[in-house]
Design a protein around this motif. Sequence first.
Motif, PDB file in Angstrom:
ATOM      1  N   ARG A  94      44.387  60.439  41.235  1.00 15.74           N
ATOM      2  CA  ARG A  94      44.014  61.412  40.191  1.00 15.74           C
ATOM      3  C   ARG A  94      43.790  60.715  38.861  1.00 15.74           C
ATOM      4  N   SER A 100      46.903  70.761  42.887  1.00 17.69           N
ATOM      5  CA  SER A 100      48.344  70.823  43.170  1.00 17.69           C
ATOM      6  C   SER A 100      49.173  70.086  42.117  1.00 17.69           C
ATOM      7  N   ASP A 175      39.673  63.774  40.767  1.00 15.29           N
ATOM      8  CA  ASP A 175      40.631  63.257  41.758  1.00 15.29           C
ATOM      9  C   ASP A 175      39.945  63.200  43.115  1.00 15.29           C
ATOM     10  N   ARG A 200      37.214  65.959  43.618  1.00 17.04           N
ATOM     11  CA  ARG A 200      36.867  66.933  42.577  1.00 17.04           C
ATOM     12  C   ARG A 200      35.871  66.282  41.634  1.00 17.04           C
TER      13      ARG A 200
HETATM   14  P1  TMP Z   1      45.164  68.843  45.484  1.00 19.42           P
HETATM   15  O1  TMP Z   1      45.122  68.895  43.986  1.00 19.42           O
HETATM   16  O2  TMP Z   1      44.966  70.181  46.137  1.00 19.42           O
HETATM   17  O3  TMP Z   1      46.393  68.124  45.978  1.00 19.42           O
HETATM   18  O4  TMP Z   1      43.908  67.957  45.947  1.00 19.42           O
HETATM   19  C1  TMP Z   1      43.735  66.647  45.491  1.00 19.42           C
HETATM   20  C2  TMP Z   1      42.417  66.089  46.015  1.00 19.42           C
HETATM   21  O5  TMP Z   1      42.460  65.935  47.414  1.00 19.42           O
HETATM   22  C3  TMP Z   1      41.207  66.967  45.728  1.00 19.42           C
HETATM   23  O6  TMP Z   1      40.135  66.123  45.318  1.00 19.42           O
HETATM   24  C4  TMP Z   1      40.872  67.604  47.025  1.00 19.42           C
HETATM   25  C5  TMP Z   1      41.402  66.648  48.049  1.00 19.42           C
HETATM   26  N1  TMP Z   1      41.965  67.297  49.222  1.00 19.42           N
HETATM   27  C6  TMP Z   1      41.451  67.005  50.475  1.00 19.42           C
HETATM   28  O7  TMP Z   1      40.515  66.216  50.603  1.00 19.42           O
HETATM   29  N2  TMP Z   1      42.013  67.614  51.559  1.00 19.42           N
HETATM   30  C7  TMP Z   1      43.050  68.482  51.465  1.00 19.42           C
HETATM   31  O8  TMP Z   1      43.495  68.999  52.487  1.00 19.42           O
HETATM   32  C8  TMP Z   1      43.579  68.775  50.164  1.00 19.42           C
HETATM   33  C9  TMP Z   1      44.717  69.725  50.007  1.00 19.42           C
HETATM   34  C10 TMP Z   1      43.002  68.152  49.088  1.00 19.42           C
END
Ligand code: TMP
Length: 234
Positions: A94, A100, A175, A200
């Motif tokens: 990140r 999250s 991230d 993201r």
């Molecule tokens: P998060 O903020 O939901 O933890 O996600 C962090 C990053 O990880 C965001 O760029 C999306 C990616 N991600 C996945 O690729 N697969 C997943 O199952 C999740 C929850 C997030």
Amino acid sequence: MEKREQIYEGKAKKVYLTDDPDLVIVDYKDDATAFNGLKKGTITGKGVINNKMSNLLMQKLEEAGIPTHFVEELSDRETLVKKVDIVPLEVIIRNIAAGSFSKNYGVKEGTPFDAPTIEFSYKNDDLGDPLINDYHALALKLATKEEIELIKKYAFAVNDYMKAYWKERGVILVDFKLEFGKTSDGTIVLADEISPDTCRFWDAETMEKLDKDRFRRDLGGVEDAYNEIMGRLS
Ligand code: TMP
């Protein structure tokens, strides 16, 4: 290279054997899920975009010295890759608080960090991919200490490369999630995909979300966002 028996079907991809025991074919679907499969949908054209974006980025990363599973793009949705055993870790880097991180630690989305963060989730759907640290990964025998160090080094190198790459294209890399695999000779390589499903991306001018958060959060304009971010690559 011919597709043989299907050996795996995940939420977004299928994997097929080939005549070469060290190579498999991945086939990208338009299926989208969120919240560990609770939310389901289709993002028309996503499979083509994720396949092509992931391949393009992995080729750039290879040139930058990061080993990947990429071998050859076979069609709009299919790519030949090295067969790996996936290390069951989701490696998340990140640069800016979102998702999250914002929820867990009470930090407003969009708050930049002084330095990038790294975190691991144990890739296990039944457990809901719980957040773990290096010691947990070792205790669970998910990887060796040396492999974990290498994975961290590669993940930060991917971030350095990608942050600059996307910035040149008017995109903030907020991230992303990476997965690594082990080839038959034990080499750790970047695997899975790098796409709007796993990163993201925010437009640097408007801060508009150009990634899967549009699907996760029912923001609308999902297909348009995938097409827009893909367009920035050409
Ligand atoms: P998060 O903020 O939901 O933890 O996600 C962090 C990053 O990880 C965001 O760029 C999306 C990616 N991600 C996945 O690729 N697969 C997943 O199952 C999740 C929850 C997030």
